[in-house]
Motif scaffolding. Structure first.
Motif, PDB file in Angstrom:
ATOM      1  N   PHE A 110      -1.286  -2.043  13.485  1.00 34.12           N
ATOM      2  CA  PHE A 110      -1.377  -0.482  13.288  1.00 34.12           C
ATOM      3  C   PHE A 110      -1.051  -0.470  11.760  1.00 34.12           C
ATOM      4  CE2 PHE A 110      -1.907  -0.125  17.713  1.00 34.12           C
ATOM      5  CZ  PHE A 110      -2.709   1.050  17.848  1.00 34.12           C
ATOM      6  N   LEU A 111      -1.629   0.206  10.869  1.00 29.37           N
ATOM      7  CA  LEU A 111      -1.274   0.484   9.598  1.00 29.37           C
ATOM      8  C   LEU A 111      -0.553   1.829   9.517  1.00 29.37           C
ATOM      9  CD1 LEU A 111      -3.337  -0.535   6.577  1.00 29.37           C
ATOM     10  CD2 LEU A 111      -1.660  -1.604   7.424  1.00 29.37           C
ATOM     11  N   CYS A 112       0.598   1.898   9.190  1.00 28.47           N
ATOM     12  CA  CYS A 112       1.364   3.305   9.433  1.00 28.47           C
ATOM     13  C   CYS A 112       2.366   3.305   8.262  1.00 28.47           C
ATOM     14  CB  CYS A 112       2.025   3.275  10.696  1.00 28.47           C
ATOM     15  SG  CYS A 112       3.343   2.015  10.937  1.00 28.47           S
ATOM     16  N   SER A 113       2.686   4.933   8.211  1.00 26.11           N
ATOM     17  CA  SER A 113       3.729   5.348   7.353  1.00 26.11           C
ATOM     18  C   SER A 113       4.581   6.405   7.803  1.00 26.11           C
ATOM     19  CB  SER A 113       3.195   5.541   5.771  1.00 26.11           C
ATOM     20  OG  SER A 113       2.380   7.057   5.975  1.00 26.11           O
ATOM     21  N   GLU A 114       5.960   6.437   7.480  1.00 28.33           N
ATOM     22  CA  GLU A 114       6.822   7.690   7.892  1.00 28.33           C
ATOM     23  C   GLU A 114       5.843   9.048   7.577  1.00 28.33           C
ATOM     24  OE1 GLU A 114       9.500   7.853   9.675  1.00 28.33           O
ATOM     25  OE2 GLU A 114       9.822   5.481   9.531  1.00 28.33           O
ATOM     26  N   ALA A 115       5.659   9.842   8.539  1.00 31.91           N
ATOM     27  CA  ALA A 115       5.133  11.100   8.395  1.00 31.91           C
ATOM     28  C   ALA A 115       6.352  12.109   7.850  1.00 31.91           C
ATOM     29  CB  ALA A 115       4.570  11.702   9.452  1.00 31.91           C
ATOM     30  N   GLN A 116       5.778  12.678   6.694  1.00 34.60           N
ATOM     31  CA  GLN A 116       6.612  13.742   5.970  1.00 34.60           C
ATOM     32  C   GLN A 116       6.522  15.228   6.276  1.00 34.60           C
ATOM     33  OE1 GLN A 116       9.530  12.302   3.997  1.00 34.60           O
ATOM     34  NE2 GLN A 116       8.659  10.488   5.380  1.00 34.60           N
ATOM     35  N   GLN A 117       5.497  15.436   6.930  1.00 34.06           N
ATOM     36  CA  GLN A 117       5.057  16.459   7.321  1.00 34.06           C
ATOM     37  C   GLN A 117       4.726  16.680   8.896  1.00 34.06           C
ATOM     38  OE1 GLN A 117       2.075  18.333   4.729  1.00 34.06           O
ATOM     39  NE2 GLN A 117       2.627  16.811   3.210  1.00 34.06           N
ATOM     40  N   GLU A 118       4.863  17.725   9.524  1.00 32.59           N
ATOM     41  CA  GLU A 118       4.506  17.740  11.017  1.00 32.59           C
ATOM     42  C   GLU A 118       2.935  18.131  11.093  1.00 32.59           C
ATOM     43  OE1 GLU A 118       6.134  21.184  13.137  1.00 32.59           O
ATOM     44  OE2 GLU A 118       8.210  20.743  12.350  1.00 32.59           O
ATOM     45  N   LEU A 166       0.803  -1.178  -0.094  1.00 34.24           N
ATOM     46  CA  LEU A 166       0.034  -0.133  -0.042  1.00 34.24           C
ATOM     47  C   LEU A 166       0.908   1.190  -0.044  1.00 34.24           C
ATOM     48  CD1 LEU A 166      -2.396  -1.120   2.634  1.00 34.24           C
ATOM     49  CD2 LEU A 166      -2.651  -1.423   0.281  1.00 34.24           C
ATOM     50  N   GLU A 167       0.432   2.197  -0.556  1.00 38.47           N
ATOM     51  CA  GLU A 167       1.135   3.688  -0.687  1.00 38.47           C
ATOM     52  C   GLU A 167       0.483   4.376  -0.044  1.00 38.47           C
ATOM     53  OE1 GLU A 167       3.131   5.344  -4.498  1.00 38.47           O
ATOM     54  OE2 GLU A 167       1.393   6.504  -4.155  1.00 38.47           O
ATOM     55  N   GLY A 168       0.938   5.087   1.000  1.00 41.20           N
ATOM     56  CA  GLY A 168       0.406   6.278   2.010  1.00 41.20           C
ATOM     57  C   GLY A 168       0.737   7.487   1.474  1.00 41.20           C
ATOM     58  N   LEU A 169       0.142   8.577   2.427  1.00 47.12           N
ATOM     59  CA  LEU A 169       0.492   9.802   2.307  1.00 47.12           C
ATOM     60  C   LEU A 169       1.958  10.319   1.678  1.00 47.12           C
ATOM     61  CD1 LEU A 169      -1.608  11.569   4.936  1.00 47.12           C
ATOM     62  CD2 LEU A 169      -2.397  10.807   2.732  1.00 47.12           C
ATOM     63  N   ASP A 170       2.174  11.184   1.092  1.00 49.67           N
ATOM     64  CA  ASP A 170       3.272  11.542   0.560  1.00 49.67           C
ATOM     65  C   ASP A 170       4.232  10.532  -0.101  1.00 49.67           C
ATOM     66  OD1 ASP A 170       3.080  14.263   1.317  1.00 49.67           O
ATOM     67  OD2 ASP A 170       3.893  13.725   3.397  1.00 49.67           O
ATOM     68  N   LYS A 171       3.131   9.356  -0.742  1.00 50.83           N
ATOM     69  CA  LYS A 171       3.690   8.424  -1.481  1.00 50.83           C
ATOM     70  C   LYS A 171       4.608   7.527  -0.547  1.00 50.83           C
ATOM     71  CE  LYS A 171       3.337  10.427  -5.856  1.00 50.83           C
ATOM     72  NZ  LYS A 171       3.889  10.728  -7.194  1.00 50.83           N
ATOM     73  N   GLN A 172       4.407   7.510   0.756  1.00 51.91           N
ATOM     74  CA  GLN A 172       5.380   6.590   1.614  1.00 51.91           C
ATOM     75  C   GLN A 172       4.802   5.061   1.738  1.00 51.91           C
ATOM     76  OE1 GLN A 172       8.298   7.820   3.328  1.00 51.91           O
ATOM     77  NE2 GLN A 172       7.937   9.076   1.737  1.00 51.91           N
ATOM     78  N   PRO A 173       5.851   4.065   1.877  1.00 54.22           N
ATOM     79  CA  PRO A 173       5.213   2.992   2.028  1.00 54.22           C
ATOM     80  C   PRO A 173       4.397   2.683   3.160  1.00 54.22           C
ATOM     81  CG  PRO A 173       7.579   2.873   2.153  1.00 54.22           C
ATOM     82  CD  PRO A 173       7.192   4.357   1.660  1.00 54.22           C
ATOM     83  N   VAL A 174       3.308   1.740   3.332  1.00 53.50           N
ATOM     84  CA  VAL A 174       2.688   1.511   4.449  1.00 53.50           C
ATOM     85  C   VAL A 174       3.089   0.245   5.008  1.00 53.50           C
ATOM     86  CG1 VAL A 174       0.428   1.078   5.304  1.00 53.50           C
ATOM     87  CG2 VAL A 174       0.767   2.846   3.663  1.00 53.50           C
ATOM     88  N   GLN A 175       3.433   0.382   6.531  1.00 55.75           N
ATOM     89  CA  GLN A 175       3.723  -0.842   7.065  1.00 55.75           C
ATOM     90  C   GLN A 175       2.795  -1.259   8.224  1.00 55.75           C
ATOM     91  OE1 GLN A 175       7.019   1.029   8.669  1.00 55.75           O
ATOM     92  NE2 GLN A 175       8.354   0.948   6.718  1.00 55.75           N
ATOM     93  N   THR A 176       2.893  -2.505   8.468  1.00 52.98           N
ATOM     94  CA  THR A 176       2.185  -2.859   9.617  1.00 52.98           C
ATOM     95  C   THR A 176       3.028  -3.168  10.856  1.00 52.98           C
ATOM     96  OG1 THR A 176       0.600  -4.028   8.114  1.00 52.98           O
ATOM     97  CG2 THR A 176       0.552  -4.892  10.389  1.00 52.98           C
ATOM     98  N   GLN A 177       2.352  -2.641  11.925  1.00 51.96           N
ATOM     99  CA  GLN A 177       3.182  -2.765  13.151  1.00 51.96           C
ATOM    100  C   GLN A 177       2.216  -3.317  14.321  1.00 51.96           C
ATOM    101  OE1 GLN A 177       6.481  -1.948  13.926  1.00 51.96           O
ATOM    102  NE2 GLN A 177       6.169  -2.699  15.897  1.00 51.96           N
ATOM    103  N   VAL A 178       2.645  -4.506  14.966  1.00 51.60           N
ATOM    104  CA  VAL A 178       1.644  -4.822  16.165  1.00 51.60           C
ATOM    105  C   VAL A 178       2.129  -4.422  17.275  1.00 51.60           C
ATOM    106  CG1 VAL A 178       1.133  -7.062  17.117  1.00 51.60           C
ATOM    107  CG2 VAL A 178       1.244  -7.013  14.612  1.00 51.60           C
ATOM    108  N   ILE A 179       1.431  -3.902  18.052  1.00 57.84           N
ATOM    109  CA  ILE A 179       1.750  -3.557  19.106  1.00 57.84           C
ATOM    110  C   ILE A 179       0.422  -3.972  20.147  1.00 57.84           C
ATOM    111  CG2 ILE A 179       1.709  -1.194  20.932  1.00 57.84           C
ATOM    112  CD1 ILE A 179       3.913  -1.256  18.936  1.00 57.84           C
TER     113      ILE A 179
END
Length: 247
Positions: free
Chosen positions: A39-47, A21-34
């Motif tokens: 959780f589906l997440c991506s690296e935020a490129q904006q504050e 999956l491609e997230g905001l700012d074309k960042q790859p989406v990852q799955t993190q189990v907590i």
């Protein structure tokens, strides 16, 4: 430069795998189990992400594509949620609210949200009303070129308003009668524009959607000249994934 983690939604562990999956700012989406939650997440490129149409659709697209890939049970997170670390998620969400998250997963298991918005052309509907109701038309026509008292003007206006409201309710009741039997849960939301007369979200069994869709088609044919129907048959369950709606 990363500004933390942008969060899209929560799935039962292990969560979406190999979806590319491609997230905001074309960042790859990852799955993190907590703490047992994925959780589906991506690296935020904006504050901070502006709630632009493009960004809102980008957020929604990630969740919808995960659902289309077979990961049907999801708790969508509100747009714009950025965390600095997973510790924040543990402290503020999974530890204090883990039980309620599990309750929501149980409620949404095997269910999907679909939505209906109804629009009419008020001027055309009013004209049809006056064509069908000669008494109202005569009263309305009597306004023209005469010095009527204010209470007479108000009275005729109110009579037309009541008749229009009755027409609207007849339409709404037809939709309720046809569609509500499918719903495990129903939320009737505020109408968003003057031309919108109904705005409802339904939680229905996943495999009931074809039959629900067929009913929408029949209603569309029934009200073909009077209504525009906007039907959303796949959306993350924002209306039902809320703590205050957990039984």
């Amino acid at each position: 430069m990363s500004h933390g983690l942008y969060l899209y939604g929560i799935f039962p562990a292990p969560g979406p795998q190999d979806c590319s999956l491609e997230g905001l700012d074309k960042q790859p989406v990852q799955t993190q189990v907590i703490d047992g939650f994925a959780f589906l997440c991506s690296e935020a490129q904006q504050e901070r992400y502006l709630a632009s149409r493009r960004n809102l659709l980008g957020h929604e697209k990630v969740l919808e594509q995960a659902m289309q890939a077979g990961y049907h049970t999801v708790l969508p997170l509100q747009f714009g949620l950025i965390v600095e670390s997973w510790d924040t998620v543990t402290k503020q969400l999974t530890k204090p609210h883990g039980f309620r998250l599990e309750q929501l997963f149980a409620k949404l298991d095997g269910q999907r949200e679909v939505g209906i918005k109804l629009f009419w052309e008020q001027d055309r509907e009013l004209q049809t009303l006056l064509d069908e109701n000669q008494t109202l038309r005569q009263q309305r026509d009597s306004l023209e070129g005469k010095n009527l008292r204010m209470d007479e003007v108000v009275s005729i206006g109110q009579a037309i308003e009541r008749a229009m409201e009755a027409r609207k309710q007849d339409i709404i009741e037809a939709f309720r009668a046809a569609l509500n039997p499918f719903a495990t849960e129903l939320v009737e939301n505020d109408t968003l524009t003057e031309s919108m007369i109904y705005n409802a979200a339904y939680l229905i069994p996943w495999d009931a959607e074809p039959a629900f869709s067929q009913q929408v088609e029949l209603l569309d044919q029934q009200f073909e000249q009077r209504l525009k129907i906007r039907y959303n048959n796949l959306t993350a369950p924002y209306n039902f994934a809320q703590f205050d709606r957990v039984e």
